[in-house]
Scaffold this motif. Structure first.
Motif, PDB file in Angstrom:
ATOM      1  N   ASN A 254       0.830  -1.214   0.000  1.00  0.00           N
ATOM      2  CA  ASN A 254       0.000   0.000   0.000  1.00  0.00           C
ATOM      3  C   ASN A 254       0.863   1.262   0.000  1.00  0.00           C
ATOM      4  O   ASN A 254       0.647   2.197   0.782  1.00  0.00           O
ATOM      5  CB  ASN A 254      -0.952  -0.011   1.198  1.00  0.00           C
ATOM      6  N   GLY A 255       1.849   1.284  -0.865  1.00  0.00           N
ATOM      7  CA  GLY A 255       2.671   2.479  -1.040  1.00  0.00           C
ATOM      8  C   GLY A 255       3.752   2.667   0.003  1.00  0.00           C
ATOM      9  O   GLY A 255       4.458   3.666   0.005  1.00  0.00           O
ATOM     10  N   ARG A 256       3.890   1.686   0.890  1.00  0.00           N
ATOM     11  CA  ARG A 256       4.842   1.820   1.989  1.00  0.00           C
ATOM     12  C   ARG A 256       5.944   0.797   1.801  1.00  0.00           C
ATOM     13  O   ARG A 256       5.685  -0.373   1.547  1.00  0.00           O
ATOM     14  CB  ARG A 256       4.085   1.524   3.285  1.00  0.00           C
ATOM     15  N   TRP A 257       7.205   1.239   1.900  1.00  0.00           N
ATOM     16  CA  TRP A 257       8.326   0.313   1.781  1.00  0.00           C
ATOM     17  C   TRP A 257       8.386  -0.510   3.053  1.00  0.00           C
ATOM     18  O   TRP A 257       8.516   0.047   4.134  1.00  0.00           O
ATOM     19  CB  TRP A 257       9.626   1.083   1.586  1.00  0.00           C
ATOM     20  N   VAL A 258       8.264  -1.820   2.932  1.00  0.00           N
ATOM     21  CA  VAL A 258       8.255  -2.645   4.139  1.00  0.00           C
ATOM     22  C   VAL A 258       9.429  -3.615   4.154  1.00  0.00           C
ATOM     23  O   VAL A 258       9.898  -4.082   3.119  1.00  0.00           O
ATOM     24  CB  VAL A 258       6.946  -3.464   4.281  1.00  0.00           C
ATOM     25  N   GLN A 259       9.903  -3.869   5.346  1.00  0.00           N
ATOM     26  CA  GLN A 259      10.943  -4.861   5.518  1.00  0.00           C
ATOM     27  C   GLN A 259      10.331  -6.024   6.282  1.00  0.00           C
ATOM     28  O   GLN A 259      10.120  -5.960   7.471  1.00  0.00           O
ATOM     29  CB  GLN A 259      12.138  -4.265   6.269  1.00  0.00           C
ATOM     30  N   ASP A 260      10.020  -7.038   5.521  1.00  0.00           N
ATOM     31  CA  ASP A 260       9.315  -8.167   6.078  1.00  0.00           C
ATOM     32  C   ASP A 260      10.072  -9.381   5.594  1.00  0.00           C
ATOM     33  O   ASP A 260      10.651  -9.373   4.525  1.00  0.00           O
ATOM     34  CB  ASP A 260       7.893  -8.130   5.505  1.00  0.00           C
ATOM     35  N   THR A 261      10.137 -10.432   6.390  1.00  0.00           N
ATOM     36  CA  THR A 261      10.968 -11.561   5.961  1.00  0.00           C
ATOM     37  C   THR A 261      10.198 -12.570   5.122  1.00  0.00           C
ATOM     38  O   THR A 261      10.790 -13.318   4.356  1.00  0.00           O
ATOM     39  CB  THR A 261      11.571 -12.291   7.173  1.00  0.00           C
ATOM     40  N   SER A 262       8.869 -12.582   5.246  1.00  0.00           N
ATOM     41  CA  SER A 262       8.132 -13.613   4.521  1.00  0.00           C
ATOM     42  C   SER A 262       8.062 -13.313   3.027  1.00  0.00           C
ATOM     43  O   SER A 262       8.062 -14.222   2.206  1.00  0.00           O
ATOM     44  CB  SER A 262       6.729 -13.767   5.102  1.00  0.00           C
ATOM     45  N   LEU A 263       8.033 -12.040   2.658  1.00  0.00           N
ATOM     46  CA  LEU A 263       7.930 -11.705   1.239  1.00  0.00           C
ATOM     47  C   LEU A 263       9.179 -12.139   0.457  1.00  0.00           C
ATOM     48  O   LEU A 263       9.047 -12.797  -0.578  1.00  0.00           O
ATOM     49  CB  LEU A 263       7.630 -10.214   1.068  1.00  0.00           C
ATOM     50  N   PRO A 264      10.393 -11.817   0.947  1.00  0.00           N
ATOM     51  CA  PRO A 264      11.566 -12.336   0.237  1.00  0.00           C
ATOM     52  C   PRO A 264      11.566 -13.858   0.174  1.00  0.00           C
ATOM     53  O   PRO A 264      11.942 -14.450  -0.848  1.00  0.00           O
ATOM     54  CB  PRO A 264      12.747 -11.841   1.079  1.00  0.00           C
ATOM     55  N   ALA A 265      11.126 -14.496   1.245  1.00  0.00           N
ATOM     56  CA  ALA A 265      11.105 -15.970   1.251  1.00  0.00           C
ATOM     57  C   ALA A 265      10.193 -16.494   0.143  1.00  0.00           C
ATOM     58  O   ALA A 265      10.529 -17.459  -0.544  1.00  0.00           O
ATOM     59  CB  ALA A 265      10.651 -16.481   2.610  1.00  0.00           C
ATOM     60  N   VAL A 283      14.147  -7.874  -7.368  1.00  0.00           N
ATOM     61  CA  VAL A 283      12.696  -7.904  -7.388  1.00  0.00           C
ATOM     62  C   VAL A 283      12.151  -6.604  -6.807  1.00  0.00           C
ATOM     63  O   VAL A 283      12.545  -6.203  -5.716  1.00  0.00           O
ATOM     64  CB  VAL A 283      12.200  -9.122  -6.568  1.00  0.00           C
ATOM     65  N   PHE A 284      11.328  -5.925  -7.579  1.00  0.00           N
ATOM     66  CA  PHE A 284      10.641  -4.731  -7.075  1.00  0.00           C
ATOM     67  C   PHE A 284       9.143  -5.000  -7.201  1.00  0.00           C
ATOM     68  O   PHE A 284       8.627  -5.018  -8.308  1.00  0.00           O
ATOM     69  CB  PHE A 284      11.010  -3.505  -7.914  1.00  0.00           C
ATOM     70  N   ILE A 285       8.493  -5.233  -6.087  1.00  0.00           N
ATOM     71  CA  ILE A 285       7.075  -5.599  -6.141  1.00  0.00           C
ATOM     72  C   ILE A 285       6.239  -4.664  -5.270  1.00  0.00           C
ATOM     73  O   ILE A 285       6.600  -4.355  -4.140  1.00  0.00           O
ATOM     74  CB  ILE A 285       6.866  -7.060  -5.694  1.00  0.00           C
ATOM     75  N   LYS A 286       5.132  -4.205  -5.871  1.00  0.00           N
ATOM     76  CA  LYS A 286       4.180  -3.376  -5.117  1.00  0.00           C
ATOM     77  C   LYS A 286       2.921  -4.198  -4.877  1.00  0.00           C
ATOM     78  O   LYS A 286       2.335  -4.729  -5.817  1.00  0.00           O
ATOM     79  CB  LYS A 286       3.808  -2.140  -5.927  1.00  0.00           C
ATOM     80  N   LEU A 287       2.526  -4.290  -3.623  1.00  0.00           N
ATOM     81  CA  LEU A 287       1.299  -5.006  -3.286  1.00  0.00           C
ATOM     82  C   LEU A 287       0.257  -3.988  -2.839  1.00  0.00           C
ATOM     83  O   LEU A 287       0.572  -3.053  -2.098  1.00  0.00           O
ATOM     84  CB  LEU A 287       1.547  -5.991  -2.146  1.00  0.00           C
ATOM     85  N   GLU A 288      -0.949  -4.179  -3.351  1.00  0.00           N
ATOM     86  CA  GLU A 288      -2.044  -3.316  -2.901  1.00  0.00           C
ATOM     87  C   GLU A 288      -3.106  -4.214  -2.308  1.00  0.00           C
ATOM     88  O   GLU A 288      -3.482  -5.230  -2.902  1.00  0.00           O
ATOM     89  CB  GLU A 288      -2.636  -2.536  -4.084  1.00  0.00           C
ATOM     90  N   MET A 289      -3.588  -3.834  -1.130  1.00  0.00           N
ATOM     91  CA  MET A 289      -4.644  -4.614  -0.495  1.00  0.00           C
ATOM     92  C   MET A 289      -5.490  -3.669   0.341  1.00  0.00           C
ATOM     93  O   MET A 289      -5.063  -2.551   0.626  1.00  0.00           O
ATOM     94  CB  MET A 289      -4.033  -5.715   0.362  1.00  0.00           C
ATOM     95  N   PRO A 290      -6.700  -4.106   0.737  1.00  0.00           N
ATOM     96  CA  PRO A 290      -7.520  -3.211   1.550  1.00  0.00           C
ATOM     97  C   PRO A 290      -6.752  -2.839   2.823  1.00  0.00           C
ATOM     98  O   PRO A 290      -6.049  -3.685   3.367  1.00  0.00           O
ATOM     99  CB  PRO A 290      -8.743  -4.061   1.893  1.00  0.00           C
ATOM    100  N   PRO A 291      -6.862  -1.567   3.284  1.00  0.00           N
ATOM    101  CA  PRO A 291      -6.073  -1.133   4.431  1.00  0.00           C
ATOM    102  C   PRO A 291      -6.261  -2.028   5.662  1.00  0.00           C
ATOM    103  O   PRO A 291      -5.331  -2.223   6.434  1.00  0.00           O
ATOM    104  CB  PRO A 291      -6.582   0.276   4.729  1.00  0.00           C
ATOM    105  N   ASP A 292      -7.444  -2.602   5.816  1.00  0.00           N
ATOM    106  CA  ASP A 292      -7.640  -3.405   7.026  1.00  0.00           C
ATOM    107  C   ASP A 292      -7.040  -4.809   6.913  1.00  0.00           C
ATOM    108  O   ASP A 292      -7.106  -5.597   7.842  1.00  0.00           O
ATOM    109  CB  ASP A 292      -9.127  -3.461   7.420  1.00  0.00           C
ATOM    110  N   ALA A 293      -6.435  -5.120   5.761  1.00  0.00           N
ATOM    111  CA  ALA A 293      -5.781  -6.423   5.620  1.00  0.00           C
ATOM    112  C   ALA A 293      -4.360  -6.390   6.156  1.00  0.00           C
ATOM    113  O   ALA A 293      -3.684  -7.412   6.200  1.00  0.00           O
ATOM    114  CB  ALA A 293      -5.769  -6.856   4.159  1.00  0.00           C
TER     115      ALA A 293
END
Ligand code: ADP
Ligand code: MG
Length: 573
Positions: A254-265, A283-293
């Protein structure tokens, strides 16, 4: 000591440390504010890696003179008001902490004007001390200036990285946001020199070329859009382009750069067996999902997120990447395979079963117990080929389940040797060059910390180091590939790079290897090969991890599909 309340000054400096850890965290917060303010142009100017000065200027909605004093108060924000809003965050900021945190540990000046007011206003905060606001002439938009970061927090200042490291982090940060927001124009200037710039014309491929260089960007392919509630879009590298670290696995949620370990995995699983061990894709990936997700209120720096259904996100990403890699394969779907007899080499014909491929594409998996998305043979591997002869003593003609292949014998041999030699290298450690005379190096406190922290890695790389007094070391050996360079500067640059990349010499090593492979490649163009030699070469090539290109990236083979043969001979439509 009895329990005492911390003074306001100490308390806010501690709180600030949660949000602002280093110059790049300031830049991140300021860019996010500019994006939240609907700016079209965001100009970032830094000096000495941002330690000395950071200025971010935008042409966004601005802050009114009456709101200005509020903007630097802790927990004051225009982006959130009720507890329910926390579930539905559409902006990058919401905690109201950034400007107050920056003001607590630096000299901060905010100058801003909103549309409709004739003059702007400026406000200065020095280490938490707010100066009276004043009028200021300025265009509509906001300019935030941060001088002498951590001037009043000596402990923090001591541990800051060098200007070079910080400049690199900031460049990385800005380029990532530029990628995620291709319709905004970004510019980064360091010590009066333009480092990075985008036009804001919305073309993410163009931004990618600016970030990676045109050559590498050419090796990137667009991610096939997934379906469903979670939208994924972006670019991923073909298996011929790779890095020695995970640094370029970049995700925006949702437009925010995140550092999460599951996505690279998830991504690495999708690339499984397509890349050599120890190599990583870009890999440059943008994910969009409902804010409450997604819960973004996990940490003050807002780079951590928590997904409501992490498994679904994981499989969405893995599936999209896998499908993209498969779709990119030059092997056409094999509905024609029944017409093309493969003869005795048909030993793995199930691989070409159309239902198998279809299942791969949707990630459903086939049959009992088949592992979804873990195919036995990924599409970038080559099918089983049967050599039928040699053309011009240079190319091998081979037959596969789906057409004719022309193989460049020299390029193919280079690929085979390259993979063999890389595997040998991976098993042993790097070659070591002993110095004739040990070199004594005095480290800065920061370097000293790195040496202690990464001693093992340094040794693996080929540095033999011994303590030699306070923050002083004796270097007895260096990695052989760097032996022409001054030992001290090799050591220092290894220290600087090691934190972000545990194999700082991987690229040098690779290019050395490539050069050596070329010299050794026994099979040249113009060399006559017996059918047995042709068979051996093709068999060895089939076993390669990345068989379709030579180590320089040139193709090892050309494929003429059954389909195109039939069309050209007028057997079809
Ligand atoms: P947050 O972004 O979480 O709201 P900040 O401390 O970063 O908290 O900013 C406080 C407030 O200042 C924001 O809510 C916004 O109203 C205002 N602000 C900050 N930067 C800008 C900017 N570049 N343009 C317009 N308004 C801004
Ligand atoms: Mg903010």
């Amino acid at each position: 000591m009895s329990i005492q309340r911390l003074s306001e000054e100490v308390a806010s400096a501690i709180a600030a440390g949660e949000v602002i850890e280093r110059p790049s965290s300031v830049v991140k917060e300021l860019i996010e504010n500019s994006l939240d303010a609907d700016s079209n142009h965001i100009a970032i100017t830094i000096e000495e890696g941002g330690h000395k000065r950071i200025e971010v200027t935008d042409d966004g909605i601005g802050i009114s003179a009456t709101d200005l004093p509020l903007s630097i108060e802790r927990y004051a924000t225009s982006k959130l008001s009720t507890i329910d809003d926390l579930q539905n965050i559409q902006t990058l900021g919401f905690r109201g902490e950034a400007l107050s945190s920056i003001g607590a540990v630096a000299h901060l000046i905010i100058t801003s004007r909103v549309d409709g007011e004739d003059t702007g206003a400026a406000l200065q905060v020095d280490g938490g001390k707010v100066q009276p606001p004043r009028k200021a002439g300025c265009p509509v938009g906001t300019s935030v200036e941060v001088n002498d970061l951590f001037f009043n927090v000596p402990a923090r200042k001591e541990f800051q990285k060098t200007a070079t490291t910080e400049k690199r982090r900031i460049t990385t940060l800005v380029s990532r946001y530029a990628f995620a927001y291709p319709d905004r124009a970004f510019s980064l200037i360091h010590n009066d020199r333009q480092v990075f710039q985008t036009s804001g014309n919305g073309n993410s491929q163009e931004v990618l070329a600016a970030i990676l260089g045109t050559e590498t960007a050419r090796g990137m392919i667009p991610l096939q859009p997934g379906e469903g509630q979670i939208a994924a879009e972006g670019w991923i590298s073909t298996p011929t382009v790779h890095r020695s670290s995970r640094r370029d696995l970049v995700f925006f949620v949702n437009g925010r750069w995140v550092q999460d370990t599951s996505l690279p995995a998830a991504v690495l699983q999708a690339y499984h067996s397509l890349l050599m061990v120890g190599r990583y894709p870009i890999v440059f990936i943008k994910l969009e999902m409902p804010p409450d997700a997604v819960d973004v209120n996990v940490h003050p720096a807002k780079t951590e997120v928590r997904f409501r259904s992490p498994d679904r996100i994981f499989s969405t990403v893995q599936r999209a990447v896998r499908a993209t890699l498969l779709g990119q394969s030059p092997i056409p779907p094999s509905e024609t395979s029944s017409m093309w007899t493969v003869g005795p080499l048909d030993r793995e014909s199930e691989v070409w079963d159309p239902s198998w491929r279809a299942a791969m594409m949707t990630g459903q998996g086939v049959g009992k117990g088949a592992e979804p998305l873990q195919p036995a043979l990924p599409a970038v591997e080559i099918p089983i080929l049967r050599p039928v002869g040699q053309v011009g003593s240079t190319y091998i003609v081979a037959e596969g389940p789906d057409g004719v292949y022309l193989i460049d014998q020299h390029a193919a041999h280079e690929r085979i040797l390259f993979e063999r030699m890389s595997a040998d290298r991976a098993e042993g450690s790097l070659e070591v060059q002993r110095l004739l005379e040990p070199r004594v190096v005095e480290c800065s406190p920061e370097e000293d910390q790195l040496v202690q922290e990464y001693l093992e890695v340094l040794q693996r790389l080929g540095f033999e180091i011994e303590g030699f007094g306070t923050r002083t070391y004796q270097i007895r050996s260096v990695p052989a590939i760097t032996s022409q360079v001054d030992a001290e500067s090799v050591f220092r640059s290894a220290l600087r790079n090691i934190e972000e990349d545990e194999s700082p010499f991987a690229e040098e090593l690779e290019s050395r290897l490539i050069a050596r492979v070329c010299k050794r490649a026994a099979i040249r163009a113009g060399q006559l090969l017996s059918l047995e030699e042709q068979r051996q070469l093709v068999r060895d090539l089939e076993r390669c991890t990345v068989p379709r290109t030579c180590p320089h990236g040139r193709p090892t083979m050309i494929h003429i599909s059954v389909d195109s043969l039939e069309r050209q001979f007028g057997r079809r439509g």
